[in-house]
Write an enzyme that holds these catalytic residues in place. Structure first.
Site, short mmCIF file in Angstrom:
data_model
loop_
_atom_site.label_atom_id
_atom_site.label_comp_id
_atom_site.label_asym_id
_atom_site.label_seq_id
_atom_site.Cartn_x
_atom_site.Cartn_y
_atom_site.Cartn_z
CB CYS A 2 -0.91 0.01 1.23
SG CYS A 2 -1.98 1.48 1.30
CD GLU A 104 -1.69 -1.61 -4.87
OE1 GLU A 104 -0.82 -1.19 -5.67
OE2 GLU A 104 -1.53 -1.67 -3.64
#
Length: 218
Positions: A2, A104
């Site tokens: 992340c 993402e």
């Protein structure tokens, strides 16, 4: 991993109620494109009734240089108890890192398509995090890392990792437990039924872009 997320909830009373807080130590401002090296909202296990700030990118207490933190933005749940950079923090210094969504990138044959991922309720969520305090500079530096796990069904087509997201029970367990097995219990993918994702523009690729337009679907 992340590597980019956002926090936009500026309602202090709502945040206090949702996370059982008594104090917020800073002004809440919308942040649509948080990047490593910035200060982020966290709840430390040492002060569980307070929302404070920590720099994203863990600098272990033993680090010789502060810049090590840029390599420590994520900690893999599968190895967090063994890695020298994380094994002290996971046992003693855990935190909640608040977010409203994260980004993402899905790899295709010719590009990387960014996606926004959030709760269907669009409520503020809590990543499992670890923290440490580095005291070799002029001032003590509190820093943190987001704990990641394998993907759930929603995330799997996009990326092979996702942050560990904690529900209310998991949040309490994460902050209060000292037994490793109890800590490990919450290091699992969040329910895909409670999440949603959609593609966004490549505006998010540049850290200088902080507009809410980043969240517009494409």
């Amino acid at each position: 991993m992340c590597g980019r997320y956002g926090y936009t909830n500026t309602n202090k009373e709502k945040i206090k109620k949702a996370f059982r807080l008594k104090q917020i130590t800073f002004d809440l401002v919308p942040r649509y494109n948080i990047t490593p090296g910035q200060d982020v909202p966290v709840i430390l296990n040492e002060t569980p009734e307070e929302l404070t700030l920590a720099r994203w990118g863990l600098v272990p207490f033993w680090a010789k240089e502060e810049k090590l933190g840029y390599k420590m933005i994520n900690a893999r749940s599968e190895t967090i108890f063994e890695k020298p950079a994380f094994r002290t923090s996971i046992k003693k210094k855990r935190c909640l890192i608040l977010a409203d969504f994260f980004f993402e990138w899905q790899k295709t044959e010719d590009k990387k398509q960014p996606f926004c991922i959030r709760l269907k309720s669009q409520e503020t969520l809590a990543f499992a995090g670890i923290w440490d305090c580095w005291e070799k500079g002029e001032n003590a530096l509190v820093s943190c890392s987001i704990v990641t796990c394998g993907p759930n069904r929603l995330m799997k087509p996009i990326h092979d990792r996702m942050p560990v997201i904690l529900d209310s029970k998991g949040q309490s367990q994460w902050l209060a437990e000292s037994e490793p097995e109890k800590i490990k219990e919450v290091l699992t993918p969040f329910s895909p039924a409670l999440m949603e994702t959609y593609p966004v523009s490549t505006m998010v690729n540049s850290p200088s872009n902080q507009s809410k337009d980043i969240l517009n679907p494409v």
